[in-house]
Design a protein around this motif. Structure first.
Motif, PDB file in Angstrom:
ATOM      1  N   ARG A 193       1.890   9.129  -6.145  1.00 41.28           N
ATOM      2  CA  ARG A 193       2.365  10.504  -5.958  1.00 41.28           C
ATOM      3  C   ARG A 193       3.336  10.921  -7.051  1.00 41.28           C
ATOM      4  O   ARG A 193       3.292  12.058  -7.524  1.00 41.28           O
ATOM      5  CB  ARG A 193       3.013  10.654  -4.587  1.00 41.28           C
ATOM      6  CG  ARG A 193       1.994  10.713  -3.484  1.00 41.28           C
ATOM      7  CD  ARG A 193       2.623  11.001  -2.158  1.00 41.28           C
ATOM      8  NE  ARG A 193       1.579  11.091  -1.146  1.00 41.28           N
ATOM      9  CZ  ARG A 193       1.765  10.865   0.125  1.00 41.28           C
ATOM     10  NH1 ARG A 193       2.969  10.550   0.570  1.00 41.28           N
ATOM     11  NH2 ARG A 193       0.777  10.959   0.974  1.00 41.28           N
ATOM     12  N   ARG A 221       0.833  -1.201   0.000  1.00 40.32           N
ATOM     13  CA  ARG A 221       0.000   0.000   0.000  1.00 40.32           C
ATOM     14  C   ARG A 221       0.868   1.252   0.000  1.00 40.32           C
ATOM     15  O   ARG A 221       0.589   2.213  -0.705  1.00 40.32           O
ATOM     16  CB  ARG A 221      -0.933  -0.007   1.208  1.00 40.32           C
ATOM     17  CG  ARG A 221      -1.949   1.125   1.151  1.00 40.32           C
ATOM     18  CD  ARG A 221      -2.959   1.028   2.242  1.00 40.32           C
ATOM     19  NE  ARG A 221      -3.820  -0.117   2.003  1.00 40.32           N
ATOM     20  CZ  ARG A 221      -4.627  -0.632   2.914  1.00 40.32           C
ATOM     21  NH1 ARG A 221      -4.669  -0.133   4.131  1.00 40.32           N
ATOM     22  NH2 ARG A 221      -5.386  -1.677   2.633  1.00 40.32           N
ATOM     23  N   LYS A 222       1.945   1.244   0.797  1.00 40.66           N
ATOM     24  CA  LYS A 222       2.866   2.382   0.813  1.00 40.66           C
ATOM     25  C   LYS A 222       3.539   2.550  -0.545  1.00 40.66           C
ATOM     26  O   LYS A 222       3.728   3.659  -1.021  1.00 40.66           O
ATOM     27  CB  LYS A 222       3.930   2.199   1.894  1.00 40.66           C
ATOM     28  CG  LYS A 222       3.439   2.464   3.287  1.00 40.66           C
ATOM     29  CD  LYS A 222       4.567   2.350   4.282  1.00 40.66           C
ATOM     30  CE  LYS A 222       4.065   2.581   5.686  1.00 40.66           C
ATOM     31  NZ  LYS A 222       5.142   2.492   6.679  1.00 40.66           N
ATOM     32  N   HIS A 247      -3.797  13.741  -4.109  1.00 41.58           N
ATOM     33  CA  HIS A 247      -2.678  12.846  -3.816  1.00 41.58           C
ATOM     34  C   HIS A 247      -1.673  13.447  -2.837  1.00 41.58           C
ATOM     35  O   HIS A 247      -0.602  12.875  -2.635  1.00 41.58           O
ATOM     36  CB  HIS A 247      -1.974  12.441  -5.109  1.00 41.58           C
ATOM     37  CG  HIS A 247      -2.844  11.622  -6.003  1.00 41.58           C
ATOM     38  ND1 HIS A 247      -3.096  10.301  -5.755  1.00 41.58           N
ATOM     39  CD2 HIS A 247      -3.552  11.949  -7.113  1.00 41.58           C
ATOM     40  CE1 HIS A 247      -3.914   9.834  -6.693  1.00 41.58           C
ATOM     41  NE2 HIS A 247      -4.199  10.824  -7.522  1.00 41.58           N
ATOM     42  N   ASN A 253       2.329   1.638  -3.430  1.00 41.00           N
ATOM     43  CA  ASN A 253       1.335   2.150  -4.368  1.00 41.00           C
ATOM     44  C   ASN A 253       1.125   3.641  -4.196  1.00 41.00           C
ATOM     45  O   ASN A 253       0.949   4.364  -5.175  1.00 41.00           O
ATOM     46  CB  ASN A 253       0.010   1.403  -4.206  1.00 41.00           C
ATOM     47  CG  ASN A 253       0.101  -0.017  -4.722  1.00 41.00           C
ATOM     48  OD1 ASN A 253       0.988  -0.343  -5.502  1.00 41.00           O
ATOM     49  ND2 ASN A 253      -0.808  -0.857  -4.265  1.00 41.00           N
ATOM     50  N   LYS A 254       1.132   4.123  -2.947  1.00 40.04           N
ATOM     51  CA  LYS A 254       0.974   5.555  -2.706  1.00 40.04           C
ATOM     52  C   LYS A 254       2.156   6.339  -3.267  1.00 40.04           C
ATOM     53  O   LYS A 254       1.987   7.409  -3.840  1.00 40.04           O
ATOM     54  CB  LYS A 254       0.830   5.836  -1.209  1.00 40.04           C
ATOM     55  CG  LYS A 254      -0.548   5.590  -0.678  1.00 40.04           C
ATOM     56  CD  LYS A 254      -0.652   6.092   0.744  1.00 40.04           C
ATOM     57  CE  LYS A 254      -2.042   5.873   1.282  1.00 40.04           C
ATOM     58  NZ  LYS A 254      -2.202   6.424   2.628  1.00 40.04           N
TER      59      LYS A 254
END
Length: 108
Positions: A13, A5-6, A52, A8-9
Motif C-alpha cells: 500500500r 502477510r499483513k 491496493h 506485505n500488504k
C-alpha cells in the motif's frame, strides 16, 4: 504467516501510494505535449489505487475528471468558478461538472 502477510500488504500500500503520486506528477508534466498519455497515466494511477485499496489524496482527486479521466488544468481544459459557498469545476473535454463546498471564514 499472518503477520508477514499483513506486513506485505502494508508495504504494498505504501508503494502504491508513492506510485499514484508519481503518476500524477508525470501526467502534469506530459499534459502540454501529449494529453492522451496524460489521461493514460491518470487511469493507471486510479487502477493502482483500486487494486491496493489506497485512496487517492484529495488534492489529486480534485485534479482529474471522473467522467472522462482527463487531468484537469484550469485554463487548459477546465473552468473554475466560485459561486455562493462552492467551487464549481467544469471539464471542457466532456462537460462534466464537479462541485466542492468551502466554508467562509468564521467570525469569532
Amino acid at each position: 504467516m499472518a503477520k508477514s502477510r499483513k506486513k506485505n500488504k502494508a508495504v504494498a500500500r505504501s508503494i502504491a501510494q508513492e506510485r499514484i503520486e508519481y503518476l500524477f506528477d508525470l501526467a502534469k508534466g506530459e499534459f502540454s505535449e501529449n494529453p492522451e498519455l496524460s489521461k493514460r497515466y491518470v487511469s493507471l494511477a486510479r487502477k493502482i489505487g483500486m487494486r491496493h485499496r489506497v485512496s487517492i489524496p484529495s488534492e489529486l482527486k480534485i485534479s482529474f475528471c471522473k467522467n472522462c479521466g482527463s487531468l484537469l488544468l484550469p485554463g487548459n481544459n477546465s473552468r473554475v468558478r466560485l459561486k455562493d459557498a462552492s467551487i464549481i469545476i467544469t471539464c471542457l473535454d466532456c462537460g462534466n461538472i464537479k462541485r466542492y463546498p468551502f466554508d467562509k471564514e468564521k467570525k469569532g
